[in-house]
Design a protein around this motif. Structure first.
Motif, PDB file in Angstrom:
ATOM      1  N   ASP A 196      -1.695  75.413  59.505  1.00 46.84           N
ATOM      2  CA  ASP A 196      -2.135  74.041  59.798  1.00 46.84           C
ATOM      3  C   ASP A 196      -3.029  73.470  58.694  1.00 46.84           C
ATOM      4  N   PHE A 197      -3.611  74.340  57.871  1.00 39.14           N
ATOM      5  CA  PHE A 197      -4.496  73.869  56.797  1.00 39.14           C
ATOM      6  C   PHE A 197      -3.668  73.070  55.787  1.00 39.14           C
ATOM      7  N   ASP A 198      -4.160  71.871  55.433  1.00 39.40           N
ATOM      8  CA  ASP A 198      -3.384  70.997  54.548  1.00 39.40           C
ATOM      9  C   ASP A 198      -3.551  71.449  53.085  1.00 39.40           C
ATOM     10  N   LEU A 199      -2.836  72.492  52.746  1.00 39.10           N
ATOM     11  CA  LEU A 199      -2.981  73.082  51.408  1.00 39.10           C
ATOM     12  C   LEU A 199      -2.500  72.135  50.314  1.00 39.10           C
ATOM     13  N   LYS A 200      -1.455  71.352  50.643  1.00 35.91           N
ATOM     14  CA  LYS A 200      -0.877  70.466  49.623  1.00 35.91           C
ATOM     15  C   LYS A 200      -1.952  69.471  49.135  1.00 35.91           C
ATOM     16  N   THR A 201      -2.638  68.840  50.111  1.00 35.57           N
ATOM     17  CA  THR A 201      -3.680  67.874  49.745  1.00 35.57           C
ATOM     18  C   THR A 201      -4.820  68.595  49.026  1.00 35.57           C
ATOM     19  N   TYR A 202      -5.192  69.768  49.552  1.00 36.26           N
ATOM     20  CA  TYR A 202      -6.281  70.532  48.940  1.00 36.26           C
ATOM     21  C   TYR A 202      -5.961  70.835  47.474  1.00 36.26           C
ATOM     22  N   LEU A 203      -4.759  71.358  47.219  1.00 37.10           N
ATOM     23  CA  LEU A 203      -4.406  71.742  45.843  1.00 37.10           C
ATOM     24  C   LEU A 203      -4.311  70.518  44.935  1.00 37.10           C
ATOM     25  N   THR A 204      -3.786  69.398  45.478  1.00 37.77           N
ATOM     26  CA  THR A 204      -3.660  68.178  44.660  1.00 37.77           C
ATOM     27  C   THR A 204      -5.044  67.680  44.252  1.00 37.77           C
ATOM     28  N   THR A 205      -5.977  67.649  45.210  1.00 43.08           N
ATOM     29  CA  THR A 205      -7.330  67.159  44.921  1.00 43.08           C
ATOM     30  C   THR A 205      -8.023  68.069  43.905  1.00 43.08           C
ATOM     31  N   GLU A 206      -7.930  69.374  44.137  1.00 42.16           N
ATOM     32  CA  GLU A 206      -8.606  70.322  43.251  1.00 42.16           C
ATOM     33  C   GLU A 206      -7.995  70.272  41.847  1.00 42.16           C
ATOM     34  N   LYS A 207      -6.657  70.160  41.805  1.00 40.24           N
ATOM     35  CA  LYS A 207      -5.982  70.125  40.502  1.00 40.24           C
ATOM     36  C   LYS A 207      -6.448  68.903  39.692  1.00 40.24           C
ATOM     37  N   GLU A 208      -6.594  67.754  40.389  1.00 42.15           N
ATOM     38  CA  GLU A 208      -7.051  66.543  39.679  1.00 42.15           C
ATOM     39  C   GLU A 208      -8.424  66.765  39.055  1.00 42.15           C
ATOM     40  N   LEU A 209      -9.325  67.387  39.836  1.00 36.56           N
ATOM     41  CA  LEU A 209     -10.680  67.677  39.328  1.00 36.56           C
ATOM     42  C   LEU A 209     -10.610  68.583  38.098  1.00 36.56           C
ATOM     43  N   VAL A 210      -9.760  69.611  38.192  1.00 34.43           N
ATOM     44  CA  VAL A 210      -9.639  70.580  37.097  1.00 34.43           C
ATOM     45  C   VAL A 210      -9.039  69.912  35.863  1.00 34.43           C
ATOM     46  N   GLU A 211      -7.995  69.090  36.064  1.00 32.47           N
ATOM     47  CA  GLU A 211      -7.350  68.419  34.920  1.00 32.47           C
ATOM     48  C   GLU A 211      -8.372  67.580  34.151  1.00 32.47           C
ATOM     49  N   LYS A 212      -9.211  66.851  34.895  1.00 35.41           N
ATOM     50  CA  LYS A 212     -10.206  65.981  34.269  1.00 35.41           C
ATOM     51  C   LYS A 212     -11.213  66.835  33.490  1.00 35.41           C
ATOM     52  N   ALA A 213     -11.661  67.916  34.129  1.00 29.68           N
ATOM     53  CA  ALA A 213     -12.650  68.787  33.476  1.00 29.68           C
ATOM     54  C   ALA A 213     -12.052  69.444  32.225  1.00 29.68           C
ATOM     55  N   LEU A 214     -10.783  69.825  32.294  1.00 29.38           N
ATOM     56  CA  LEU A 214     -10.151  70.468  31.129  1.00 29.38           C
ATOM     57  C   LEU A 214     -10.022  69.476  29.986  1.00 29.38           C
ATOM     58  N   ASP A 215      -9.618  68.247  30.321  1.00 30.01           N
ATOM     59  CA  ASP A 215      -9.452  67.216  29.291  1.00 30.01           C
ATOM     60  C   ASP A 215     -10.790  66.984  28.573  1.00 30.01           C
ATOM     61  N   GLU A 216     -11.871  66.924  29.375  1.00 31.53           N
ATOM     62  CA  GLU A 216     -13.193  66.676  28.779  1.00 31.53           C
ATOM     63  C   GLU A 216     -13.740  67.899  28.038  1.00 31.53           C
ATOM     64  N   SER A 217     -13.227  69.083  28.405  1.00 29.61           N
ATOM     65  CA  SER A 217     -13.803  70.308  27.833  1.00 29.61           C
ATOM     66  C   SER A 217     -13.457  70.475  26.349  1.00 29.61           C
ATOM     67  N   LEU A 218     -12.367  69.860  25.937  1.00 29.74           N
ATOM     68  CA  LEU A 218     -11.891  70.124  24.573  1.00 29.74           C
ATOM     69  C   LEU A 218     -11.517  68.819  23.859  1.00 29.74           C
ATOM     70  N   PRO A 219     -12.540  68.075  23.381  1.00 25.71           N
ATOM     71  CA  PRO A 219     -12.207  66.847  22.644  1.00 25.71           C
ATOM     72  C   PRO A 219     -11.588  67.185  21.288  1.00 25.71           C
ATOM     73  N   LEU A 220     -10.855  66.233  20.736  1.00 28.25           N
ATOM     74  CA  LEU A 220     -10.265  66.453  19.405  1.00 28.25           C
ATOM     75  C   LEU A 220     -11.368  66.622  18.373  1.00 28.25           C
ATOM     76  N   GLY A 221     -11.187  67.575  17.456  1.00 28.82           N
ATOM     77  CA  GLY A 221     -12.155  67.755  16.369  1.00 28.82           C
ATOM     78  C   GLY A 221     -11.396  67.935  15.076  1.00 28.82           C
ATOM     79  N   LYS A 222     -12.064  68.461  14.072  1.00 27.97           N
ATOM     80  CA  LYS A 222     -11.392  68.685  12.794  1.00 27.97           C
ATOM     81  C   LYS A 222     -11.338  70.173  12.470  1.00 27.97           C
ATOM     82  N   PRO A 223     -10.303  70.735  11.921  1.00 30.81           N
ATOM     83  CA  PRO A 223      -9.053  70.057  11.562  1.00 30.81           C
ATOM     84  C   PRO A 223      -8.237  69.679  12.798  1.00 30.81           C
TER      85      PRO A 223
END
Ligand code: FPP
Ligand code: MG
Length: 308
Positions: A15-42
């Protein structure tokens, strides 16, 4: 736990709504991952690292880390730098696993593999860069947690990556390629290291950050070892039963590369039954936490029901 007691629990897990849980958590993780590694040089190396790190995927490893910290009463945000580091390590292991010197794969997560886009030299370095950055990222960005716990987390990560973990498992895996006499014990040895060690680290790191007791750590480690092995058994089954489109990577690779697999040893039905047994044990380990454990228990169940 006897079967009749487990039944109502299995119903609450379903009965636990895993689909919604995973979607919400994944969004949080995606945002954190994107911010974790900005483009640098080279730029070339940052692009190659970001190409694989931000290629999607289920993000199960960071989600496991966050869910464990939350289970033990911590705000999940404190575990986010470690969750990102776990995904960096997982991603680097896949970049290296796909190289011509290893599994020589062209597709990963539905797109061309890192070396196919950036060349082998840059792919090796992108993996190295992600691995080093994972440790730096935890040390620099974990806030409001004692230095003692952070050092423990760094040690867990190091152990999961090294010869006792991913590296050792991969060496044995390569050694066994083409051999027809690989036993179930050897296969389990490989998978406990190659897949299980990092999954266990996800749970243990979340637990340590949240100040787990040694009883918590034991229960959560058993949970993680069981889902790690079940995950790999299902991976082997899907390699035979799913299509490349469903998997986002080349299906049927285990047979063409003459890999030892559970379906080859036991057949598909017995392999599926063993995975289900492992997940049942994993779920039971967390019964003491009551409803708070539902996300981790539902993730365990999802592992045997997943289609990719
Ligand atoms: C995928 O397995 C590969 C892994 C789970 C890990 C491989 C580990 C390494 C390459 C060692 C990495 C080096 C360091 C320093 C950590 P698979 O080939 O069975 O699955 P696949 O079908 O997804 O490729
Ligand atoms: Mg591979």
């Amino acid at each position: 736990m006897i079967q009749t007691e487990l039944k109502p629990l299995l119903t609450s897990i379903s009965d636990f709504d895993l689909k919604t849980y995973l979607t919400t958590e994944k969004e949080l993780v995606e945002k954190a991952l994107d911010e974790s590694l900005p483009l640098g040089k080279p730029e070339k190396i940052y692009e190659a690292m970001r190409y694989s790190l931000l290629a999607g995927g289920k993000r199960l490893r960071p989600i496991l880390c966050l869910a464990t910290a939350q289970l033990l009463g911590e705000k999940k945000i404190i575990a986010m730098p470690t969750a990102c580091a776990l995904e960096m390590i997982h991603t680097m292991s896949l970049i290296h696993d796909d190289l011509p010197a290893m599994d020589n794969d062209d597709y990963r997560r539905g797109r061309l593999t890192n070396h196919k886009v950036y060349g082998e030299d840059i792919a090796i370095l992108a993996g190295d860069g992600l691995l080093a950055y994972a440790f730096e990222y935890v040390a620099e960005n974990t806030k409001n947690i004692s230095a003692e716990r952070i050092v423990k987390v760094l040690a867990i990560l190091g152990k999961a990556v090294g010869a006792e973990g991913l590296v050792g498992g991969q060496v044995m895996d390569l050694d066994c390629e083409g051999k027809s006499d690989v036993t179930a014990e050897t296969l389990t040895f490989i998978h406990r290291r190659k897949t299980g060690a990092l999954l266990e680290a996800c749970v243990s790191c979340g637990a340590v950050l949240a100040g787990a007791s040694s009883d918590d750590l034991t229960r959560l480690s058993i949970y993680a070892q069981n889902i790690g092995l079940a995950f790999q058994i299902i991976d082997d089954i899907l390699d035979v039963t799913a299509t490349s489109e469903e998997l986002g990577k080349t299906a049927g690779k285990d047979i063409s590369a003459q890999k030892a697999t559970y379906p080859k040893l036991w057949g598909i039905e017995t392999s599926q039954a063993k995975a289900e047994e492992l997940v049942k044990d994993a779920i039971e380990q967390l019964v003491v936490y009551g409803e708070k454990a539902l996300p981790l228990q539902a993730i365990a169940q999802y592992i045997v029901q997943r289609k990719n």
